[in-house]
Design a protein around this motif. Structure first.
Motif, mmCIF file in Angstrom:
data_model
loop_
_atom_site.group_PDB
_atom_site.id
_atom_site.type_symbol
_atom_site.label_atom_id
_atom_site.label_comp_id
_atom_site.label_asym_id
_atom_site.label_seq_id
_atom_site.Cartn_x
_atom_site.Cartn_y
_atom_site.Cartn_z
ATOM 1 N N LEU A 107 0.847 -1.188 0.000
ATOM 2 C CA LEU A 107 0.000 0.000 0.000
ATOM 3 C C LEU A 107 0.881 1.234 0.000
ATOM 4 N N ILE A 108 0.602 2.168 -0.926
ATOM 5 C CA ILE A 108 1.384 3.399 -1.034
ATOM 6 C C ILE A 108 0.445 4.588 -1.100
ATOM 7 N N SER A 109 0.660 5.558 -0.218
ATOM 8 C CA SER A 109 -0.036 6.844 -0.251
ATOM 9 C C SER A 109 1.008 7.925 -0.518
ATOM 10 N N LYS A 110 0.951 8.521 -1.703
ATOM 11 C CA LYS A 110 2.002 9.460 -2.102
ATOM 12 C C LYS A 110 1.921 10.792 -1.365
ATOM 13 N N ASN A 111 0.696 11.240 -1.034
ATOM 14 C CA ASN A 111 0.538 12.565 -0.416
ATOM 15 C C ASN A 111 -0.421 12.562 0.762
ATOM 16 N N GLY A 112 -0.694 11.396 1.329
ATOM 17 C CA GLY A 112 -1.725 11.363 2.363
ATOM 18 C C GLY A 112 -1.481 10.322 3.428
ATOM 19 N N PHE A 113 -2.579 9.691 3.877
ATOM 20 C CA PHE A 113 -2.594 8.765 4.999
ATOM 21 C C PHE A 113 -2.999 7.373 4.523
ATOM 22 N N ILE A 114 -2.624 6.377 5.318
ATOM 23 C CA ILE A 114 -3.159 5.027 5.177
ATOM 24 C C ILE A 114 -3.803 4.649 6.502
ATOM 25 N N LYS A 115 -5.053 4.214 6.436
ATOM 26 C CA LYS A 115 -5.772 3.843 7.657
ATOM 27 C C LYS A 115 -6.456 2.498 7.458
ATOM 28 N N VAL A 116 -6.183 1.562 8.382
ATOM 29 C CA VAL A 116 -6.808 0.238 8.386
ATOM 30 C C VAL A 116 -7.549 0.090 9.701
ATOM 31 N N ASP A 117 -8.861 -0.070 9.628
ATOM 32 C CA ASP A 117 -9.700 -0.156 10.829
ATOM 33 C C ASP A 117 -10.500 -1.454 10.781
ATOM 34 N N VAL A 118 -10.326 -2.307 11.793
ATOM 35 C CA VAL A 118 -10.996 -3.605 11.840
ATOM 36 C C VAL A 118 -11.795 -3.713 13.126
ATOM 37 N N ASP A 119 -13.047 -4.123 12.992
ATOM 38 C CA ASP A 119 -13.933 -4.234 14.149
ATOM 39 C C ASP A 119 -14.707 -5.539 14.060
ATOM 40 N N SER A 120 -14.795 -6.273 15.163
ATOM 41 C CA SER A 120 -15.552 -7.510 15.224
ATOM 42 C C SER A 120 -16.339 -7.548 16.513
#
Length: 283
Positions: A107-120
């Motif tokens: 995963l590449i974000s050139k000018n921003g954020f990376i967000k991974v949110d997992v809920d169970s």
């Protein structure tokens, strides 16, 4: 250069698995997926866009956001000009954000954020998992690599494990080029936030590397076990971090072999730790 929005949602009552993006190699046992699937040892799935948003929801069963399995030449690549958002929601079963079992996710974000949110609601939730190599593969060389590179920050949020790795071929790298890496596991707040889950769990010679221009912020315990296992919090290009924060109220299962003591003096006691390495591992 437009936005990419993908949704995979099971609103019914059947306990089907739901996956957002699934890259499969030739040597995997496809019977688990219930039907014929196109096979390739060199399987590339690639998305490029301005913002990439993936939402994967299952009301009754197991969920994976992005999965790469079955061959070291399988890759799932997401390349965003700005932000990447992955939201995984499981009701009644386990949920996983990013998963490799002999494969690669980038995963590449050139000018921003990376967000991974997992809920169970009624199962385990894991942000990132790199399994030891797939047992059905006939290949002699395996590879489980997950790489996240964000211009600003990478944020991984899950209740059970933020990052979970096992096996010598499993490596997870998070690179925050101008700000921070944030790992949150079952966070609660009493003026100051702490994580009650395990933010990073690395075992069996696997490696987790967090590199940040500003800070590595960990909410939850960091656990490493086994010779060759390492968890490294650092700055960019192998320099020292400006700041590393680990705020944990996590119980480390089996720590200190308290569960094996027969004297009775440790009954009802447990180990709460921010950093815990054993068996030749390094943090």
């Amino acid at each position: 250069d437009g936005n990419i929005i993908l949704k995979a949602i099971n609103e019914g009552s059947s306990p089907d698995e739901v996956m957002g993006i699934l890259g499969l190699g030739a040597d995997i046992d496809f019977s688990m997926f219930g039907g014929p699937v196109a096979k390739s040892q060199e399987n590339l799935t690639e998305l490029k866009g301005n913002n990439i948003c993936l939402s994967v929801i299952n009301n009754t069963g197991y969920v994976e956001g992005i999965s790469a399995q079955g061959s070291r030449n399988v890759s799932v690549n997401l390349d965003a000009t700005n932000d990447i958002f992955l939201n995984v929601k499981a009701n009644g079963n386990d949920g996983i954000g990013l998963h490799t079992a002999d494969g690669n996710i980038n995963l590449i974000s050139k000018n921003g954020f990376i967000k991974v949110d997992v809920d169970s609601d009624n199962g385990d939730s894991i942000g990132i998992i790199a399994d030891e190599s797939n047992g059905t593969s006939s290949q002699s060389i395996f590879q489980n690599h997950i790489n996240l590179t964000a211009y600003y920050s990478n944020e991984i949020s899950a209740d059970t494990f933020g990052i979970y790795t096992t096996g010598a071929d499993s490596i997870v790298n998070l690179n925050a080029l101008t700000d921070k890496n944030i790992i949150l596991s079952d966070v609660y707040s009493e003026q100051i936030e702490f994580g009650t889950g395990i933010a990073i769990n690395a075992i069996e010679s696997s490696r987790v590397n967090l590199s940040a221009a500003n800070a590595n912020s960990i909410f939850g315990g960091v656990y490493a076990n086994g010779i060759g296992t390492s968890v490294t919090l650092k700055g960019l290009e192998d320099t020292a971090s400006k700041s590393n924060y680990v705020r944990s109220y996590a119980v480390i299962d089996g720590a200190g072999d308290l569960d094996e003591d027969t004297s009775g003096k440790f009954d009802g006691k447990s180990v709460i730790s921010a950093l815990y390495a054993q068996g030749g591992a390094n943090i």
